[in-house]
Design an enzyme around this catalytic site. Sequence first.
Site, PDB file in Angstrom:
ATOM      1  N   TYR A  98      -4.178 -34.991 -14.133  1.00 33.92           N
ATOM      2  CA  TYR A  98      -4.441 -35.351 -15.527  1.00 33.92           C
ATOM      3  C   TYR A  98      -3.350 -34.803 -16.425  1.00 33.92           C
ATOM      4  CZ  TYR A  98      -6.026 -30.510 -16.334  1.00 33.92           C
ATOM      5  OH  TYR A  98      -6.096 -29.141 -16.449  1.00 33.92           O
ATOM      6  N   CYS A  99      -3.205 -35.416 -17.599  1.00 37.21           N
ATOM      7  CA  CYS A  99      -2.323 -34.914 -18.646  1.00 37.21           C
ATOM      8  C   CYS A  99      -2.971 -35.256 -19.982  1.00 37.21           C
ATOM      9  CB  CYS A  99      -0.913 -35.490 -18.519  1.00 37.21           C
ATOM     10  SG  CYS A  99      -0.823 -37.290 -18.602  1.00 37.21           S
ATOM     11  N   THR A 100      -2.242 -35.132 -21.070  1.00 35.11           N
ATOM     12  CA  THR A 100      -2.854 -35.286 -22.391  1.00 35.11           C
ATOM     13  C   THR A 100      -3.338 -36.709 -22.647  1.00 35.11           C
ATOM     14  OG1 THR A 100      -1.372 -33.577 -23.216  1.00 35.11           O
ATOM     15  CG2 THR A 100      -2.539 -34.891 -24.858  1.00 35.11           C
TER      16      THR A 100
END
Length: 304
Positions: free
Chosen positions: A176-178
């Site tokens: 995941y990331c932003t």
Amino acid sequence: MSHLALSFYQFFPIESVEETLTSLKKTLEELDAKGRIYISQEGINAQLSLEKGAYDRFCCWKRESPFAKAPLKVQETSEHAFEKLTVKMREQLCAFDVPVDFSEASSHLSPQEWKERLDAKDPNTFVVDVRNRYESDVGHFSGAILPPVDSFREFPAYAEELEKRVDKNKQTVLMYCTGGIRCEYYSAYLKKRGFKQVFQLQGGVIQYAEEMGASHWKGKLFVFDDRMTVPIGSQEVLSTCIYCEEPSDLYYNCANMDCNKLFTCCPKCVQAKKGLCSSSCSSGRVRPFDESEHPKPFRKLRGS
């Protein structure tokens, strides 16, 4: 809340980057939008803010634009999240420095599917945070692997460390990331290196928080705009002041312009240190310290 912070990205070939850039900039100026928008032959990566009253006009334009299919993430904010509007051409939408084939990017998990995977607590599943260390310091998914990297350019090298922890032929990687775009790069890269089971969180933490709240999440979300961090659910503070080690998730850029390091500090210590991350930064090009309760990223001094 009088403004909206918007973000979207889309990978698709743009025939005339300069023409697209000029048209987009004109439209956003007419809407009094501010933000950072990068366009390349890969596609577009956009973060911007505008008044709520301009949102419908923006959506009408977007539906008729080349970016109509790009999923739009929306957050409320009390003011513009950016100081000015910047629309630029770039060779890469994210500074990864390694060629990737985006057709090889991993499958997406909806926020609901992501939560179900985390609920299951499968010992053969590893959650990887595809963000910088200063981002994960203030907030992350519980139990996630937090790579000790300071820029996205370091993630290709970190794949070697990940291979020591994960059996790439048998075990599963959830990343995941932003907002999702960094996972498009990194999932394609890991699959090229032979990772068989790779999945990414659709829409990143922003979409997950909107749909699922703070389930499995700890702390706040770091964002690359004037807000610096935004709360998700509880106000749990994970990071500490670099001086007194009291809990603090307030970020500052070092007042020394040649350092500009991002660091967490409590209001008392940062005032005592005049916004400096260390005593060695007290000489040279030092900005005046901003004593506001909610500091914004330091601006470049006029004429510097």
